[in-house]
Design a protein around this motif. Structure first.
Motif, short mmCIF file in Angstrom:
data_model
loop_
_atom_site.label_atom_id
_atom_site.label_comp_id
_atom_site.label_asym_id
_atom_site.label_seq_id
_atom_site.Cartn_x
_atom_site.Cartn_y
_atom_site.Cartn_z
N GLU A 257 0.80 -1.08 0.11
CA GLU A 257 0.09 0.05 0.06
C GLU A 257 1.03 1.15 -0.08
O GLU A 257 0.67 2.31 -0.46
N GLU A 258 2.05 1.25 0.61
CA GLU A 258 3.03 2.42 0.66
C GLU A 258 3.55 2.57 -0.77
O GLU A 258 3.60 3.70 -0.99
N ARG B 186 -6.25 3.70 2.61
CA ARG B 186 -6.10 2.56 1.14
C ARG B 186 -6.40 1.25 1.49
O ARG B 186 -6.03 0.65 2.47
N LYS C 265 0.73 9.68 4.91
CA LYS C 265 0.50 8.68 5.67
C LYS C 265 -0.96 8.81 6.27
O LYS C 265 -1.74 7.64 6.50
N GLU D 222 0.72 4.41 -2.73
CA GLU D 222 0.50 5.67 -2.33
C GLU D 222 1.86 6.49 -2.97
O GLU D 222 1.51 7.64 -3.28
N LEU E 164 -2.91 6.92 3.40
CA LEU E 164 -2.69 5.33 3.58
C LEU E 164 -3.63 5.05 4.72
O LEU E 164 -3.83 3.57 4.39
#
Length: 207
Positions: A13-14, A199, A193, A17, A196
């Motif tokens: 996910e990071e 997400r 962040k 992003e 995130l």
């Protein structure tokens, strides 16, 4: 404490992003922001890949028999392609069409690879090792990421123990380079962040 699946998915996910942040910078023509987010993205990908190769794939080989060996070999091969792309990216100029095209190629490869891990690899591995071992593996994965190289080194072996040993030699050099590189500002990271938290990429969508 997170399970291995959740730790790996969190990293995925990071990546998505940071890539979205890069694309927004590209759309508004902010080359410096593109460079910052691309550095953050590639920093995360490099550490994540080596962490998996040292911690996760050996577990698959140990606990999933021939199928685990097959999956791990396939994943390492896909990692090798991405490492080559990341290495090539170092020689290109942020803001250029060539740079953007290669970023897109990297993320296309990673989306497929990451989805396979979330759909195939980890759902097989976690029941085989149990919840406690999964949590211990997640902790080991996170610790390993702090020690490994932060840039791609395609020539380094992609299996322990040699990857571990050679990676430890390269990591300090990479960290010195990081001191002179531009990363997202504290405010930019804070915004990312926050995004995130909302997400949740569905790996199975479209499969």
């Amino acid at each position: 404490m997170s399970t291995l699946f959740h730790s790996i998915k969190e990293d995925h996910e990071e990546m998505y992003e940071y890539h979205d942040q890069y694309k927004r910078a590209r759309e508004r023509g902010d080359v410096e922001a593109q460079a910052r987010w691309a550095r953050q993205l590639t920093w995360e990908i490099a550490r994540h890949a080596v962490g998996e190769e040292i911690v996760v794939y050996p577990l698959m080989e140990k606990h999933l028999g021939d199928k685990g060996q097959e999956l791990a070999d396939h994943d390492r091969q896909e990692h090798q392609h991405v490492k080559q792309y990341l290495y090539q990216l170092e020689s290109l100029q942020p803001g250029s069409d060539e740079y953007d095209c290669l970023i897109t190629t990297i993320m296309d490869s990673l989306h497929h690879h990451n989805d396979d891990e979330e759909i195939k690899d980890l759902p097989l591995l976690e029941p085989a090792i149990g919840e406690q071992a999964s949590k211990e593996a997640a902790l080991s994965f996170k610790k390993t990421k702090k020690l490994v190289p932060t840039r791609a080194h395609p020539s380094i072996p992609n299996k322990p123990p040699f990857e571990t040993l050679l990676g430890l030699l390269e990591a300090p050099i990479d960290k010195v380079k990081d001191w002179f590189a531009s990363f997202p500002t504290e405010e930019e990271m804070k915004e990312a962040k926050e995004e995130l938290k909302h997400r949740d990429h569905d790996a199975a969508a479209g499969r």
